[in-house]
Design a protein around this motif. Structure first.
Motif, short mmCIF file in Angstrom:
data_model
loop_
_atom_site.label_atom_id
_atom_site.label_comp_id
_atom_site.label_asym_id
_atom_site.label_seq_id
_atom_site.Cartn_x
_atom_site.Cartn_y
_atom_site.Cartn_z
N ARG A 118 -44.17 -34.95 -53.90
CA ARG A 118 -45.01 -34.64 -52.73
C ARG A 118 -46.20 -33.80 -53.19
NH1 ARG A 118 -44.68 -34.48 -47.00
NH2 ARG A 118 -46.79 -33.88 -46.35
N THR A 120 -48.97 -31.29 -53.29
CA THR A 120 -49.17 -30.15 -52.39
C THR A 120 -50.12 -29.16 -53.04
OG1 THR A 120 -46.92 -30.41 -51.54
CG2 THR A 120 -48.02 -28.32 -51.10
N LEU A 122 -50.98 -25.40 -52.68
CA LEU A 122 -50.55 -24.14 -52.06
C LEU A 122 -51.75 -23.21 -51.87
CD1 LEU A 122 -47.23 -23.52 -54.01
CD2 LEU A 122 -47.51 -24.41 -51.70
N THR A 160 -38.30 -29.42 -51.50
CA THR A 160 -38.09 -28.38 -50.48
C THR A 160 -36.69 -27.80 -50.58
OG1 THR A 160 -37.51 -30.18 -48.94
CG2 THR A 160 -39.77 -29.36 -48.90
N SER A 179 -45.57 -32.10 -58.42
CA SER A 179 -46.11 -32.09 -57.06
C SER A 179 -47.22 -31.07 -56.91
CB SER A 179 -44.98 -31.81 -56.06
OG SER A 179 -43.96 -32.79 -56.13
N LEU A 180 -47.04 -29.88 -57.51
CA LEU A 180 -48.07 -28.85 -57.43
C LEU A 180 -49.31 -29.23 -58.23
CD1 LEU A 180 -45.89 -25.61 -57.74
CD2 LEU A 180 -46.63 -26.81 -55.67
N GLY A 183 -51.32 -31.90 -56.41
CA GLY A 183 -52.06 -31.30 -55.31
C GLY A 183 -53.27 -30.52 -55.77
N PRO A 401 -43.64 -31.06 -46.18
CA PRO A 401 -44.65 -30.30 -46.93
C PRO A 401 -44.03 -29.10 -47.65
CG PRO A 401 -45.47 -30.86 -44.76
CD PRO A 401 -44.03 -31.26 -44.77
N ILE A 402 -44.41 -28.94 -48.92
CA ILE A 402 -43.88 -27.84 -49.73
C ILE A 402 -44.56 -26.54 -49.30
CG2 ILE A 402 -43.64 -26.95 -52.06
CD1 ILE A 402 -43.64 -29.82 -53.05
N GLU A 403 -43.77 -25.56 -48.94
CA GLU A 403 -44.30 -24.27 -48.49
C GLU A 403 -43.57 -23.13 -49.20
OE1 GLU A 403 -43.80 -24.17 -44.30
OE2 GLU A 403 -45.33 -25.69 -43.87
#
Length: 464
Positions: A118, A120, A122, A160, A179-180, A183, A401-403
């Motif tokens: 995913r 993402t 941040l 997640t 994923s990071l 993004g 969504p990664i938070e």
């Protein structure tokens, strides 16, 4: 006239035409007029687990989102497409290891592995650089070994869930880091392959501490800064040039002998610290991240070890081979099998002779194989099938969504602290803030212990 005794009669001709069909035992076959019910084909289970499914500790399946506990029609189609790809792959390459395509997630549902990524971005700007993002992932999660060191895992959890548990294996580390990076604009991929025992077990006791490298580099920079352009000229040397030349020769000879003794001592220590032979060398499954050049002004390809946060060139000996790699857009199978691991490997994903892709849609420029002369043209049915395959594309990721909250970002490590052992060194990382939200009284965020006695350091690790 035709002789009637020779010509067959109408009855004999009719008997020959209506002669009943016989089975293998010589009995006539009786055709049934009753309607036959045909069951629709059932979807083949791709990754059948050897053990009954058990959700990870701390995760309740009923509390997971609906898309974690079921598949959409498009996701079911992608799983069937991946199963067809797997069958062809097994038929053509029977000696290769199985591919990681559709493992079970934390709800026990098959999910195509590309959908676990995913991309993402941040809100923490420090994580927009690949080195800081890699260090954060390695600090934030606790490492768990694979259940079987030579087999791909049966379960791949979503990023997640991994963030909420703050622990995972090398696949969980790499998928979260990829994923990071995606993004942040990097051309990143999750790599499934093989690595050395120390790499797969996150053993850094034979690796020099990165902080010591920084200290040595700082000392070299200080020495270079001491040289000033404008200095007072020294007094004229009135000594004999011959005596000075002989003294320089003597000092140079002593330095060369000391350097030689130092090299011999280092070689002896390296031989003693050399890891013992590994019976599973070249077979240990591992997962890491590949970043290709091009985006974000990356000059050349490199690997990122998600477990430690360190970057390595693609020719590093710790990585012994690649089976496949993927991101959120496509899945590639490595067709390059060499004895030198990844040293001589090409990462041009558009070259169909070196990387077999699953979906026709790809951002990489494709190097097509030239057509052979004398081949018949494809008929209309084949062209329609090709057009149908081109229409297949990946659905969006099922992962939420990664938070990461501000508090968890500041805590950094599980329970606010983490200890890492290097070669004759120990690093302790501590959170900048306490769990209660107050400032730490001593302000300590990192402690480095350096040991000169390697035998004592090794014995202390064994005692732990």
């Amino acid at each position: 006239m035709v002789d009637s005794s020779i010509a067959p009669s109408a009855e004999e001709t009719l008997q020959e035409k209506v002669e009943p069909e016989l089975d293998d035992d010589g009995n006539p076959v009786v055709e049934s007029t009753e309607p036959v019910e045909v069951e629709p084909p059932k979807r083949v289970i791709i990754a059948e687990s050897k053990k009954p499914f058990k959700p990870p500790d701390g995760v309740k399946v009923k509390d997971l989102p609906a898309n974690y506990r079921s598949n959409t029609q498009k996701e079911e189609l992608i799983i069937e497409y991946a199963e067809n790809f797997r069958r062809q792959y097994v038929h053509l390459y029977r000696d290769r290891k199985p591919l990681l395509l559709s493992p079970l997630n934390e709800a026990g549902i098959q999910k195509f592995v590309c959908l676990t990524v995913r991309p993402t971005l941040l809100p923490f700007k420090i994580l927009w650089d690949h080195d800081q993002a890699a260090v954060f992932v390695s600090d934030y999660l606790s490492f768990e070994k694979l259940p079987d060191p030579v087999e791909i895992p049966e379960h791949i959890y979503s990023p997640t869930t991994i963030l909420s548990l703050q622990k995972g294996n090398c696949f969980d580390f790499s998928i979260l880091l990829c994923s990071l990076l995606l993004g942040s604009g990097y051309d990143a991929y999750v790599v499934c392959g093989y690595a050395t025992k120390e790499t797969t077990l996150m053993d850094q006791t034979r690796v020099q501490c990165p902080l010591l490298k920084k200290i040595e580099q700082a000392k070299v920079q200080e020495k270079e800064a001491e040289k000033k352009k404008y200095t007072v000229k020294p007094p004229k040397d009135l000594s004999s040039k011959y005596v000075r030349m002989m003294e320089e020769r003597r000092v140079k000879k002593e330095q060369e002998e000391a350097a030689q003794r130092r090299q011999e001592e280092l070689a002896r220590i390296a031989e003693l610290e050399k890891p013992p032979p590994d019976d599973l060398d070249g077979l240990r499954v591992h997962c890491w991240v590949l970043v290709l050049h091009g985006k974000r002004e990356v000059p050349e390809n490199f690997f990122i070890e998600a477990l430690t946060g360190q970057t390595y060139p693609t020719s590093h000996p710790n990585y012994q081979g690649i089976e496949s790699l993927w991101n959120h857009r496509n899945y590639w199978v490595c067709m390059q099998m060499g004895a030198n691991g990844c040293k001589d490997m090409s990462f041009d994903l558009g070259d169909c002779t070196k990387w077999e892709f699953m979906f026709p849609q790809t951002e990489q420029p494709q190097l097509l194989v030239p057509e052979q002369e004398g081949l018949d043209e494809l008929n209309m049915e084949d062209e329609e099938e090709m057009l149908d395959e081109r229409e297949i594309d990946l659905p969006p990721s099922y992962v939420k969504p990664i938070e990461i909250s501000q508090k968890n970002f500041e805590m950094r490590c599980p329970k606010g602290s983490k200890t890492i052992f290097y070669k004759r060194a120990k690093v302790e990382k501590l959170a900048e803030y306490l769990e209660r939200g107050g400032m730490k009284p001593d302000g300590l965020v990192q402690r480095l212990n350096v040991y000169e006695d390697n035998e004592w350091f090794t014995s202390s690790l064994t005692a732990l």
